[in-house]
Design a protein around this motif. Structure first.
Motif, mmCIF file in Angstrom:
data_model
loop_
_atom_site.group_PDB
_atom_site.id
_atom_site.type_symbol
_atom_site.label_atom_id
_atom_site.label_comp_id
_atom_site.label_asym_id
_atom_site.label_seq_id
_atom_site.Cartn_x
_atom_site.Cartn_y
_atom_site.Cartn_z
ATOM 1 N N THR A 97 0.823 -1.207 0.000
ATOM 2 C CA THR A 97 0.000 0.000 0.000
ATOM 3 C C THR A 97 0.860 1.262 0.000
ATOM 4 N N LEU A 98 0.216 2.378 -0.241
ATOM 5 C CA LEU A 98 0.912 3.666 -0.216
ATOM 6 C C LEU A 98 1.544 3.913 1.146
ATOM 7 N N SER A 99 0.891 3.495 2.214
ATOM 8 C CA SER A 99 1.469 3.695 3.551
ATOM 9 C C SER A 99 2.761 2.896 3.718
ATOM 10 N N ILE A 100 2.841 1.711 3.124
ATOM 11 C CA ILE A 100 4.089 0.933 3.176
ATOM 12 C C ILE A 100 5.175 1.668 2.401
ATOM 13 N N HIS A 101 4.843 2.178 1.225
ATOM 14 C CA HIS A 101 5.818 2.937 0.433
ATOM 15 C C HIS A 101 6.333 4.138 1.229
ATOM 16 N N MET A 102 5.439 4.859 1.871
ATOM 17 C CA MET A 102 5.832 6.047 2.638
ATOM 18 C C MET A 102 6.678 5.661 3.855
ATOM 19 N N TYR A 103 6.330 4.548 4.482
ATOM 20 C CA TYR A 103 7.087 4.070 5.633
ATOM 21 C C TYR A 103 8.519 3.734 5.221
ATOM 22 N N VAL A 104 8.663 3.030 4.100
ATOM 23 C CA VAL A 104 9.993 2.672 3.604
ATOM 24 C C VAL A 104 10.760 3.923 3.185
ATOM 25 N N LEU A 105 10.100 4.855 2.522
ATOM 26 C CA LEU A 105 10.755 6.097 2.117
ATOM 27 C C LEU A 105 11.228 6.883 3.335
ATOM 28 N N PHE A 106 10.442 6.891 4.397
ATOM 29 C CA PHE A 106 10.844 7.559 5.638
ATOM 30 C C PHE A 106 12.066 6.858 6.242
ATOM 31 N N GLU A 107 12.081 5.537 6.180
ATOM 32 C CA GLU A 107 13.237 4.777 6.669
ATOM 33 C C GLU A 107 14.488 5.116 5.856
ATOM 34 N N ILE A 108 14.341 5.220 4.535
ATOM 35 C CA ILE A 108 15.461 5.608 3.674
ATOM 36 C C ILE A 108 15.960 6.995 4.065
ATOM 37 N N PHE A 109 15.029 7.908 4.331
ATOM 38 C CA PHE A 109 15.383 9.270 4.744
ATOM 39 C C PHE A 109 16.192 9.252 6.040
ATOM 40 N N LEU A 110 15.740 8.505 7.036
ATOM 41 C CA LEU A 110 16.474 8.434 8.305
ATOM 42 C C LEU A 110 17.857 7.824 8.119
ATOM 43 N N GLN A 111 17.940 6.769 7.322
ATOM 44 C CA GLN A 111 19.238 6.150 7.053
ATOM 45 C C GLN A 111 20.158 7.116 6.320
ATOM 46 N N SER A 112 19.613 7.906 5.419
ATOM 47 C CA SER A 112 20.448 8.848 4.668
ATOM 48 C C SER A 112 20.997 9.937 5.567
ATOM 49 N N ILE A 113 20.240 10.360 6.566
ATOM 50 C CA ILE A 113 20.739 11.354 7.521
ATOM 51 C C ILE A 113 21.922 10.785 8.296
ATOM 52 N N VAL A 114 21.788 9.559 8.753
ATOM 53 C CA VAL A 114 22.880 8.918 9.502
ATOM 54 C C VAL A 114 24.104 8.736 8.601
ATOM 55 N N GLN A 115 23.903 8.242 7.390
ATOM 56 C CA GLN A 115 25.017 8.032 6.468
ATOM 57 C C GLN A 115 25.700 9.351 6.117
ATOM 58 N N ALA A 116 24.919 10.381 5.880
ATOM 59 C CA ALA A 116 25.499 11.690 5.544
ATOM 60 C C ALA A 116 26.312 12.221 6.719
ATOM 61 N N GLY A 117 25.782 12.082 7.919
ATOM 62 C CA GLY A 117 26.514 12.532 9.103
ATOM 63 C C GLY A 117 27.834 11.800 9.282
ATOM 64 N N ILE A 118 27.814 10.498 9.110
ATOM 65 C CA ILE A 118 29.042 9.705 9.222
ATOM 66 C C ILE A 118 30.034 10.109 8.139
ATOM 67 N N PHE A 119 29.546 10.245 6.903
ATOM 68 C CA PHE A 119 30.431 10.629 5.806
ATOM 69 C C PHE A 119 31.070 11.991 6.065
ATOM 70 N N LEU A 120 30.259 12.966 6.454
ATOM 71 C CA LEU A 120 30.804 14.312 6.677
ATOM 72 C C LEU A 120 31.776 14.321 7.846
ATOM 73 N N TRP A 121 31.508 13.553 8.879
ATOM 74 C CA TRP A 121 32.432 13.464 10.015
ATOM 75 C C TRP A 121 33.762 12.853 9.556
ATOM 76 N N LEU A 122 33.691 11.770 8.781
ATOM 77 C CA LEU A 122 34.912 11.136 8.287
ATOM 78 C C LEU A 122 35.657 12.050 7.314
ATOM 79 N N ALA A 123 34.921 12.729 6.442
ATOM 80 C CA ALA A 123 35.559 13.634 5.481
ATOM 81 C C ALA A 123 36.260 14.774 6.207
ATOM 82 N N LYS A 124 35.617 15.333 7.215
ATOM 83 C CA LYS A 124 36.222 16.419 7.989
ATOM 84 C C LYS A 124 37.467 15.920 8.716
ATOM 85 N N ARG A 125 37.353 14.749 9.312
ATOM 86 C CA ARG A 125 38.492 14.159 10.035
ATOM 87 C C ARG A 125 39.649 13.891 9.074
ATOM 88 N N PHE A 126 39.355 13.361 7.885
ATOM 89 C CA PHE A 126 40.386 13.076 6.900
ATOM 90 C C PHE A 126 41.056 14.362 6.447
#
Length: 132
Positions: A97-126
């Motif tokens: 259903t559309l709610s499942i699609h939105m739930y998964v998209l929200f999960e992707i969004f949360l994961q992308s925030i974490v990944q971006a934060g880790i990447f930027l922290w590592l890039a700054k450290r490097f």
């Protein structure tokens, strides 16, 4: 999201490998880390092209670019009929259903925030270590 993967009303086993299929799940888990490394290399290869511009941007703009890449380009606008993508919303079975699609998209969004934060922290450290 456990109910979507397991149980009588599970939808995802209709089109995804889940832990209910032991052999297929083992194979998927064996390939997961190498695939994630390849995915990271592909993302970094794009960032390499825009690195000079990217470095000059504020932290907020950098986060926006990285989250946009993962959530919008890698999720919503993905060129595949997958859960959370626009094509998936058109072509997937009605049980997804559309709610499942939105739930998964929200999960992707949360994961992308974490990944971006880790990447930027590592890039700054490097970059700090590189200057020393």
């Amino acid at each position: 999201m456990k109910d979507y993967y397991e149980g009588e009303s599970a939808v995802f086993p209709l089109f995804l490998v889940t832990s209910s299929d032991g052999a297929a799940w083992s194979r998927a888990m064996a390939w997961l880390f190498p695939t994630l490394l390849l995915q990271a290399l592909l993302i970094v290869s794009f960032l390499h092209l825009i690195w000079d511009w990217f470095q000059k941007q504020s932290f907020n703009k950098q986060m926006f670019v990285l989250v946009w890449m993962r959530t919008v380009l890698g999720g919503l606008a993905a060129i595949s009929p997958s859960v959370g993508s626009l094509e998936g919303m058109v072509f997937m079975i009605s049980e997804v259903t559309l709610s499942i699609h939105m739930y998964v998209l929200f999960e992707i969004f949360l994961q992308s925030i974490v990944q971006a934060g880790i990447f930027l922290w590592l890039a700054k450290r490097f970059l700090i270590l590189q200057r020393k």
